[in-house]
Design a protein around this motif. Structure first.
Motif, PDB file in Angstrom:
ATOM      1  N   ILE A 164       0.951  -1.292   0.094  1.00  0.00           N
ATOM      2  CA  ILE A 164      -0.089   0.059   0.020  1.00  0.00           C
ATOM      3  C   ILE A 164       0.944   1.308   0.156  1.00  0.00           C
ATOM      4  N   PHE A 165       0.498   2.401  -0.774  1.00  0.00           N
ATOM      5  CA  PHE A 165       1.179   3.619  -0.627  1.00  0.00           C
ATOM      6  C   PHE A 165       0.252   4.753  -0.233  1.00  0.00           C
ATOM      7  N   LYS A 215      -0.149  17.175  -3.398  1.00  0.00           N
ATOM      8  CA  LYS A 215       1.123  16.536  -3.738  1.00  0.00           C
ATOM      9  C   LYS A 215       1.300  15.266  -3.204  1.00  0.00           C
ATOM     10  N   SER A 216       0.748  15.191  -1.940  1.00  0.00           N
ATOM     11  CA  SER A 216       0.848  13.762  -1.372  1.00  0.00           C
ATOM     12  C   SER A 216       0.012  12.575  -1.902  1.00  0.00           C
ATOM     13  N   MET A 217      -0.985  13.080  -2.554  1.00  0.00           N
ATOM     14  CA  MET A 217      -1.901  12.074  -3.519  1.00  0.00           C
ATOM     15  C   MET A 217      -1.217  11.924  -4.718  1.00  0.00           C
ATOM     16  N   TYR A 244     -10.088   5.119   1.245  1.00  0.00           N
ATOM     17  CA  TYR A 244     -10.070   6.541   1.908  1.00  0.00           C
ATOM     18  C   TYR A 244     -10.661   6.760   3.369  1.00  0.00           C
ATOM     19  N   GLY A 245     -10.361   7.377   3.914  1.00  0.00           N
ATOM     20  CA  GLY A 245     -10.966   7.390   5.288  1.00  0.00           C
ATOM     21  C   GLY A 245     -12.321   8.167   5.631  1.00  0.00           C
ATOM     22  N   TYR A 246     -12.212   9.431   6.385  1.00  0.00           N
ATOM     23  CA  TYR A 246     -13.400  10.056   6.627  1.00  0.00           C
ATOM     24  C   TYR A 246     -13.942  10.874   5.571  1.00  0.00           C
ATOM     25  N   GLY A 292      -5.124   6.277   0.251  1.00  0.00           N
ATOM     26  CA  GLY A 292      -3.939   5.496  -0.616  1.00  0.00           C
ATOM     27  C   GLY A 292      -4.507   4.620  -1.525  1.00  0.00           C
ATOM     28  N   VAL A 293      -3.472   3.880  -1.911  1.00  0.00           N
ATOM     29  CA  VAL A 293      -3.801   2.819  -2.743  1.00  0.00           C
ATOM     30  C   VAL A 293      -3.171   1.488  -2.482  1.00  0.00           C
TER      31      VAL A 293
END
Length: 304
Positions: A164-165, A215-217, A244-246, A292-293
């Motif tokens: 996972i990234f 940028k983190s995505m 994804y979270g919330y 993340g993925v």
């Protein structure tokens, strides 16, 4: 005569209720607690949505999680043994939780009463979307008539592909949960620097830093593309699942960006990407803003 088998997993796989029904799985839940006193079964006694809302509304409270008990697994295994059903039990990474230990102990107990029972407990070395991918692969193999032995062999062989990234809102939850492992980053909460995290081989490592959320995505997408090109891979040979979270809307946006990036690089591929909400057990350790993925080799029926 091939043994048909039933699949059991824990709630850290984060598959939707709909998928659980569709794939005919039995899910043993983890427990979560917002007050450190009352522990509720994730997804059964507390909705994941409500749990996220609590975290967002009470950022200073660190919720806790507790693993499924020996009894929880034993109940399920015993029922299957009574029916004479072979069982494949796929568990959350043993490097981050003792859940797989509960399942192994439950197996021993049930075998005392049913010595002929077939109960295989597997540490998937996976979590959330990558655990979901492992479970989906096992279900595909079961439905195609693979034996339990074939399924075990394939899952063990492809375990290293399971990664996972991802990124998180901040590192507080990982630091508090003692899950920070090899991820360092006091500085990360400063200067709008977002920590990237790489989950591989059942544990978490630093995936570097990015300035700001967007940028983190992009970096998570870049890291997935790097993973595929290192393997000279066709994305259609992999299960790719966004978690994804919330924030469901942000999750969807990330999912669309990822699909666009895959299509641009692999125009001939179908680039099928799934989208799942990360569950409460994982959220306790990552905080509400994980995104993340996950990726894992995809089992495919060989063409005759």
């Amino acid at each position: 005569e091939k043994t048909m088998f039933d699949i059991i997993t824990d709630s850290a796989c984060d598959l939707t209720q709909e998928l659980i029904r569709q794939l005919d799985l039995t899910v043993v839940p983890f427990y979560v607690s917002t007050d450190g006193q009352t522990y509720l079964k994730e997804g059964e006694e507390i909705a994941v949505r409500d749990f996220y809302q609590f975290m967002v509304d009470h950022p200073n409270v660190m919720p806790k999680t507790s693993l499924p008990s020996l009894e929880d697994f034993e109940r399920v295994f015993r029922a299957k043994a009574q029916e004479g059903r072979a069982v494949l039990c796929l568990c959350f990474t043993g490097k981050m939780s003792g859940g797989v230990g509960s399942a192994r102990n439950a197996r021993e107990l049930v075998l005392e009463d049913y010595p002929d029972a077939v109960i295989e407990v597997v540490d998937t070395g996976a979590a959330t979307v990558s655990e979901g991918a492992a479970v989906e692969n096992a279900a595909a193999m079961r439905d195609a008539g693979c034996s339990l032995e074939e399924t075990l062999t394939w899952l063990n062989g492809t375990r290293p592909t399971n990664q996972i990234f991802f990124t998180v809102g901040n590192l507080d939850y990982l630091i508090k949960g003692g899950r920070i492992g090899k991820v360092t980053g006091r500085a990360a909460n400063l200067l709008n620097v977002k920590p990237m995290i790489h989950f591989a081989d059942g544990e978490i490592f630093s995936g570097g830093m990015a300035r700001g959320r967007q940028k983190s995505m992009e970096k998570a997408i870049e890291q997935l593309l790097g993973y595929l090109s290192e393997r000279n891979a066709d994305p259609d040979d992999y299960r790719i699942i966004v978690g994804y979270g919330y924030d469901a809307e942000e999750g969807r946006r990330f999912w669309m960006q990822l699909r666009a990036a895959l299509r641009a690089k692999y125009p001939a591929s179908e680039c099928d990407v799934e989208l799942l909400q990360i569950g409460a057990t994982i959220a306790v350790h990552t905080g509400p803003y994980a995104l993340g993925v996950g990726v894992m080799r995809k089992w495919k029926k060989k063409e005759d």
